[in-house]
Write a protein that holds these residues in place. Structure first.
Motif, short mmCIF file in Angstrom:
data_model
loop_
_atom_site.label_atom_id
_atom_site.label_comp_id
_atom_site.label_asym_id
_atom_site.label_seq_id
_atom_site.Cartn_x
_atom_site.Cartn_y
_atom_site.Cartn_z
N PRO A 1 0.83 -1.21 0.00
CA PRO A 1 0.00 0.00 0.00
C PRO A 1 0.87 1.26 0.00
O PRO A 1 2.00 1.24 0.49
N PHE A 2 0.36 2.34 -0.56
CA PHE A 2 1.06 3.62 -0.56
C PHE A 2 0.04 4.75 -0.57
O PHE A 2 -1.12 4.54 -0.93
N ARG A 3 0.48 5.91 -0.17
CA ARG A 3 -0.39 7.08 -0.10
C ARG A 3 -0.93 7.41 -1.49
O ARG A 3 -0.17 7.53 -2.44
N GLY A 4 -2.25 7.52 -1.61
CA GLY A 4 -2.88 7.80 -2.89
C GLY A 4 -3.16 6.56 -3.72
O GLY A 4 -3.64 6.66 -4.85
N GLY A 5 -2.85 5.39 -3.16
CA GLY A 5 -3.06 4.15 -3.89
C GLY A 5 -4.34 3.45 -3.47
O GLY A 5 -4.97 3.81 -2.48
N LYS A 6 -4.73 2.45 -4.25
CA LYS A 6 -5.90 1.64 -3.92
C LYS A 6 -5.60 0.19 -4.23
O LYS A 6 -4.86 -0.12 -5.16
N PRO A 7 -6.16 -0.73 -3.44
CA PRO A 7 -5.94 -2.15 -3.71
C PRO A 7 -6.76 -2.61 -4.90
O PRO A 7 -7.85 -2.09 -5.17
N LEU A 8 -6.22 -3.57 -5.62
CA LEU A 8 -6.92 -4.23 -6.72
C LEU A 8 -7.16 -5.66 -6.30
O LEU A 8 -6.24 -6.35 -5.86
N TYR A 9 -8.39 -6.11 -6.42
CA TYR A 9 -8.79 -7.44 -5.97
C TYR A 9 -8.95 -8.36 -7.17
O TYR A 9 -9.57 -8.00 -8.16
N ARG A 10 -8.39 -9.56 -7.07
CA ARG A 10 -8.52 -10.56 -8.13
C ARG A 10 -9.50 -11.64 -7.68
O ARG A 10 -9.40 -12.16 -6.58
N LEU A 11 -10.44 -11.95 -8.56
CA LEU A 11 -11.43 -12.98 -8.29
C LEU A 11 -11.44 -13.98 -9.45
O LEU A 11 -11.29 -13.59 -10.61
N ARG A 12 -11.63 -15.24 -9.12
CA ARG A 12 -11.70 -16.28 -10.15
C ARG A 12 -13.15 -16.73 -10.30
O ARG A 12 -13.84 -17.01 -9.32
N TRP A 13 -13.58 -16.80 -11.54
CA TRP A 13 -14.91 -17.33 -11.86
C TRP A 13 -14.89 -18.80 -11.50
O TRP A 13 -13.94 -19.52 -11.81
N THR A 14 -15.93 -19.30 -10.83
CA THR A 14 -15.91 -20.68 -10.33
C THR A 14 -16.13 -21.73 -11.42
O THR A 14 -15.80 -22.89 -11.21
N LYS A 15 -16.62 -21.34 -12.59
CA LYS A 15 -16.90 -22.32 -13.65
C LYS A 15 -15.69 -22.63 -14.52
O LYS A 15 -15.59 -23.72 -15.07
N LYS A 16 -14.82 -21.65 -14.71
CA LYS A 16 -13.64 -21.82 -15.56
C LYS A 16 -12.51 -20.96 -15.01
O LYS A 16 -12.72 -20.11 -14.18
N ALA A 17 -11.34 -21.15 -15.58
CA ALA A 17 -10.19 -20.33 -15.20
C ALA A 17 -10.29 -18.99 -15.93
O ALA A 17 -9.66 -18.75 -16.95
N SER A 18 -11.13 -18.13 -15.42
CA SER A 18 -11.33 -16.79 -15.95
C SER A 18 -11.38 -15.84 -14.76
O SER A 18 -12.06 -16.13 -13.77
N TYR A 19 -10.66 -14.75 -14.84
CA TYR A 19 -10.47 -13.87 -13.69
C TYR A 19 -10.99 -12.47 -13.96
O TYR A 19 -10.94 -11.99 -15.09
N ILE A 20 -11.46 -11.83 -12.91
CA ILE A 20 -11.90 -10.44 -12.98
C ILE A 20 -11.11 -9.66 -11.94
O ILE A 20 -10.79 -10.19 -10.87
N VAL A 21 -10.76 -8.43 -12.28
CA VAL A 21 -10.06 -7.54 -11.36
C VAL A 21 -10.98 -6.36 -11.06
O VAL A 21 -11.59 -5.80 -11.97
N THR A 22 -11.09 -6.02 -9.79
CA THR A 22 -11.89 -4.87 -9.39
C THR A 22 -11.16 -4.08 -8.31
O THR A 22 -10.36 -4.64 -7.57
N ALA A 23 -11.47 -2.80 -8.25
CA ALA A 23 -10.95 -1.95 -7.18
C ALA A 23 -12.04 -1.67 -6.16
O ALA A 23 -11.80 -1.01 -5.15
N SER A 24 -13.23 -2.19 -6.40
CA SER A 24 -14.39 -1.91 -5.55
C SER A 24 -14.62 -3.03 -4.54
O SER A 24 -14.84 -4.18 -4.92
#
Length: 137
Positions: free
Chosen positions: A39-62
């Motif tokens: 983490p750093f000042r002015g930064g935000k975390p990015l979250y990685r999630l895997r779709w449960t049906k296949k190896a497909s990933y989504i990234v969100t900052a929310s």
């Protein structure tokens, strides 16, 4: 790119190497740059999630989107991918967009986003997701 045609994002060279060596996934030429592992000042975390049906990933900052997707049972939370500037003013030089299509999600810088939307049917623009540093630092 996963064998299922999904996109996998990591800020770890060892994780990338394992995905290629162990799972046979391919490194794409997507022009993405650098994230911070801490983490750093002015930064935000990015979250990685895997779709449960296949190896497909989504990234969100929310956090709200992350929780909604996990609660739906359709995604598994993989953790924090890295930290990115929340704005150009926080040091981000490269704006990155998220696109989605047919249960696949991908990230692209502006010029690549325009090419994808013009030349690859089925993708839609979800909107801007993050800023990145142009170089490690």
């Amino acid at each position: 790119m996963t064998k299922d045609g999904g996109f996998f994002y990591t800020s770890s060279a060892s994780e990338r190497d394992a995905a290629v060596g162990k799972h046979g996934w391919k490194v794409t030429r997507t022009p993405l740059y650098h994230l911070s592992r801490a983490p750093f000042r002015g930064g935000k975390p990015l979250y990685r999630l895997r779709w449960t049906k296949k190896a497909s990933y989504i990234v969100t900052a929310s956090v709200a989107e992350r929780e909604r997707l996990v609660t739906s049972g359709r995604f598994r939370y993989d953790g924090v991918l890295g930290y990115a500037p929340a704005s150009a003013g926080a040091g981000g030089e490269v704006k990155v967009f998220r696109l989605s299509g047919e249960n696949r999600w991908r990230l692209a810088i502006a010029s690549h986003t325009r090419k994808i939307l013009a030349n690859e049917p089925g993708w839609k623009l979800d909107g801007p997701l993050l800023y990145q540093f142009r170089q490690a630092g």
